[in-house]
Design an enzyme around this catalytic site. Structure first.
Site, PDB file in Angstrom:
ATOM      1  N   HIS A   8       0.797  -1.228   0.000  1.00 49.95           N
ATOM      2  CA  HIS A   8       0.000   0.000   0.000  1.00 49.95           C
ATOM      3  C   HIS A   8       0.827   1.273   0.000  1.00 49.95           C
ATOM      4  CE1 HIS A   8       0.977  -0.128   4.282  1.00 49.95           C
ATOM      5  NE2 HIS A   8       0.659   1.154   4.327  1.00 49.95           N
TER       6      HIS A   8
HETATM    7  C1  UD1 Z   1      -1.766   5.446   6.337  1.00 54.17           C
HETATM    8  C2  UD1 Z   1      -0.405   5.820   6.916  1.00 54.17           C
HETATM    9  C3  UD1 Z   1       0.583   4.677   6.691  1.00 54.17           C
HETATM   10  C4  UD1 Z   1       0.031   3.363   7.214  1.00 54.17           C
HETATM   11  C5  UD1 Z   1      -1.326   3.115   6.582  1.00 54.17           C
HETATM   12  C6  UD1 Z   1      -1.963   1.836   7.042  1.00 54.17           C
HETATM   13  C7  UD1 Z   1       0.145   8.215   6.802  1.00 54.17           C
HETATM   14  C8  UD1 Z   1       1.034   9.202   6.151  1.00 54.17           C
HETATM   15  N1  UD1 Z   1       0.153   6.987   6.243  1.00 54.17           N
HETATM   16  O1  UD1 Z   1      -1.597   5.320   4.925  1.00 54.17           O
HETATM   17  O2  UD1 Z   1       1.785   4.964   7.357  1.00 54.17           O
HETATM   18  O3  UD1 Z   1       0.922   2.319   6.872  1.00 54.17           O
HETATM   19  O4  UD1 Z   1      -2.186   4.215   6.914  1.00 54.17           O
HETATM   20  O5  UD1 Z   1      -3.128   1.604   6.350  1.00 54.17           O
HETATM   21  O6  UD1 Z   1      -0.507   8.524   7.768  1.00 54.17           O
HETATM   22  N2  UD1 Z   1      -9.062   5.144   2.356  1.00 54.17           N
HETATM   23  C9  UD1 Z   1     -10.290   4.564   2.354  1.00 54.17           C
HETATM   24  N3  UD1 Z   1     -10.852   4.239   3.549  1.00 54.17           N
HETATM   25  C10 UD1 Z   1     -10.245   4.485   4.738  1.00 54.17           C
HETATM   26  C11 UD1 Z   1      -8.986   5.113   4.721  1.00 54.17           C
HETATM   27  C12 UD1 Z   1      -8.406   5.418   3.533  1.00 54.17           C
HETATM   28  O7  UD1 Z   1     -10.878   4.315   1.316  1.00 54.17           O
HETATM   29  O8  UD1 Z   1     -10.814   4.151   5.800  1.00 54.17           O
HETATM   30  C13 UD1 Z   1      -8.412   5.457   1.059  1.00 54.17           C
HETATM   31  C14 UD1 Z   1      -8.664   6.844   0.578  1.00 54.17           C
HETATM   32  O9  UD1 Z   1      -8.771   6.810  -0.807  1.00 54.17           O
HETATM   33  C15 UD1 Z   1      -7.399   7.588   0.955  1.00 54.17           C
HETATM   34  C16 UD1 Z   1      -6.352   6.480   0.802  1.00 54.17           C
HETATM   35  O10 UD1 Z   1      -7.021   5.290   1.200  1.00 54.17           O
HETATM   36  O11 UD1 Z   1      -7.163   8.696   0.168  1.00 54.17           O
HETATM   37  C17 UD1 Z   1      -5.135   6.675   1.644  1.00 54.17           C
HETATM   38  O12 UD1 Z   1      -5.492   6.856   3.038  1.00 54.17           O
HETATM   39  P1  UD1 Z   1      -4.536   7.711   3.995  1.00 54.17           P
HETATM   40  O13 UD1 Z   1      -5.076   7.721   5.355  1.00 54.17           O
HETATM   41  O14 UD1 Z   1      -4.213   9.015   3.354  1.00 54.17           O
HETATM   42  O15 UD1 Z   1      -3.171   6.922   3.992  1.00 54.17           O
HETATM   43  P2  UD1 Z   1      -2.856   5.352   3.950  1.00 54.17           P
HETATM   44  O16 UD1 Z   1      -2.341   5.024   2.597  1.00 54.17           O
HETATM   45  O17 UD1 Z   1      -3.957   4.522   4.499  1.00 54.17           O
END
Ligand code: UD1
Length: 354
Positions: A200
């Site tokens: 991811h």
């Molecule tokens: C975040 C953490 C990362 C961790 C990961 C575990 C940061 C910088 N990154 O990354 O260190 O390893 O979590 O999962 O904080 N989304 C959903 N549903 C959710 C959450 C996210 O659909 O409940 C999607 C959205 O499109 C979002 C993308 O995932 O834009 C990324 O989510 P985000 O919280 O920005 O970062 P992660 O990649 O999850």
């Protein structure tokens, strides 16, 4: 004394659960704040259910956004909470955006911060998490490290030694507690041998040609070793946008799994292929071979002592190491000291004296 915890993203929940429980056992008043960084049932609620974490007292509901937007929203909403709740100290976990945002708010309001999982460094500032780690550690008053490399990194950065406490790994506290429940979670159709995959990180999933070549390799591997791949929402979106779902026909793509179900799969995996931080630690504890698809790791002890091999972004390395494992040449590992299920007790003892 009243302690406020801030969690926001999936890997925070299994770190906060044992610390919360250890402080509750010492009769300390606690408030749990969820930033809302992760909000899907599969990415958040199910972890609270399985880990026995109480429902958050406050949810900031920030949701997704660019790093600046997400961090700024947390900062502005969390400031009001700290002013209203007046905690004596705030505990933050790991390296996600919610962690650094909460730590900065507290630093400005002169509320002391305890950072659980301090001192880890990948020395790669292109990783958003590395910036979060550096900033959080600079403004924290208690730095709880999981391994001696954390102490060394903090010493090099000039952190006062009396702030640094080597306590071990809270993620392993949760694993040790939950392990007995995993036997009941083994799927009936689980193959005897299989590879478990998670990817991811932006470095793997935002680079579409690279992601495409990884999937191609995984489908080749699946001819010999079935591949099970629970897909993070970010990865799912990239696969869909790039039309790569078809590439992965041979690979079993699934929704993100709850904690117990994923841990159950780890215990039985022939090999784990991942870019996660926590999974490098869990496989080391379990003695399961782990191939980390990254050029660096902030958890070097999993490679020096544990079962982790950094394969970098090199397809041939992934292929060769999978072959090695299939031929029985598994890297033997040991469990780092203080990864014993009691890190959160050590943290609670220190904080209870604060
Ligand atoms: C975040 C953490 C990362 C961790 C990961 C575990 C940061 C910088 N990154 O990354 O260190 O390893 O979590 O999962 O904080 N989304 C959903 N549903 C959710 C959450 C996210 O659909 O409940 C999607 C959205 O499109 C979002 C993308 O995932 O834009 C990324 O989510 P985000 O919280 O920005 O970062 P992660 O990649 O999850």
């Amino acid at each position: 004394m009243r302690i406020l915890h801030v969690v926001g993203a999936r890997p925070n929940f299994m770190k906060a659960a044992p610390v919360y429980a250890a402080l509750a056992a010492r009769n300390i008043r606690q408030t749990l704040v969820h930033s809302g960084q992760h909000y899907d049932f599969n990415m958040s609620d199910v972890f609270f259910e399985q880990l026995g974490l109480p429902a958050p007292d406050i949810n900031l509901q920030v949701g997704s956004g660019s790093h600046a937007q997400q961090t700024a929203q947390i900062i502005s909403r969390f400031e009001a909470v700290v002013i209203e709740q007046k905690p004596d100290l705030v505990v933050v976990y790991g390296d996600v955006n919610s962690t650094v945002a909460a730590a900065l708010v507290c630093a400005k309001l002169l509320v002391p911060v305890a950072h659980v999982e301090a001192g880890l460094r990948s020395f790669d500032r292109t990783m958003p998490e590395e910036i979060n780690r550096l900033m959080t550690d600079q403004v924290s008053s208690w730095l709880f490290t999981p391994s001696p490399d954390g102490n060394e990194n903090l010493a090099h950065e000039g952190v006062a030694p009396e702030k640094i406490h080597l306590v071990g790994n809270v993620m392993i506290d949760t694993l040790v507690k939950m392990l007995p429940q995993t036997a009941a979670r083994i799927p009936s159709d689980l193959p005897g041998r299989f590879a478990l995959v998670t990817l991811h990180r932006p470095s793997n999933v935002d680079d579409i040609p690279w992601l495409s070549s990884m999937l191609e390799e995984l489908s080749k591997i699946s001819a010999e070793l079935p591949v099970w791949f629970p897909v993070h929402p970010r990865t799912r979106e990239r696969l869909q946008k790039a039309g790569l779902n078809g590439h992965a026909q041979a690979v079993r793509l699934m929704d993100p799994l709850p904690y117990l179900d994923f841990l159950a799969l780890q215990t039985r995996a022939t090999a784990v292929i991942t870019d996660s931080g926590g999974i490098q630690e869990e496989t080391t504890y379990l003695g399961i071979p782990c191939l980390t698809v990254r050029e660096n790791t902030e958890r070097p002890i999993t490679a020096t002592i544990g079962t982790n091999i950094l394969v970098g972004r090199r397809i041939e390395r992934v292929r060769d190491e999978v072959q090695n494992i299939l031929q029985g040449n598994r890297k033997k590992g040991a469990i780092p000291s203080l990864w014993d299920g009691h890190a959160s007790d050590r943290i609670a003892d220190i904080l209870a004296r604060a």
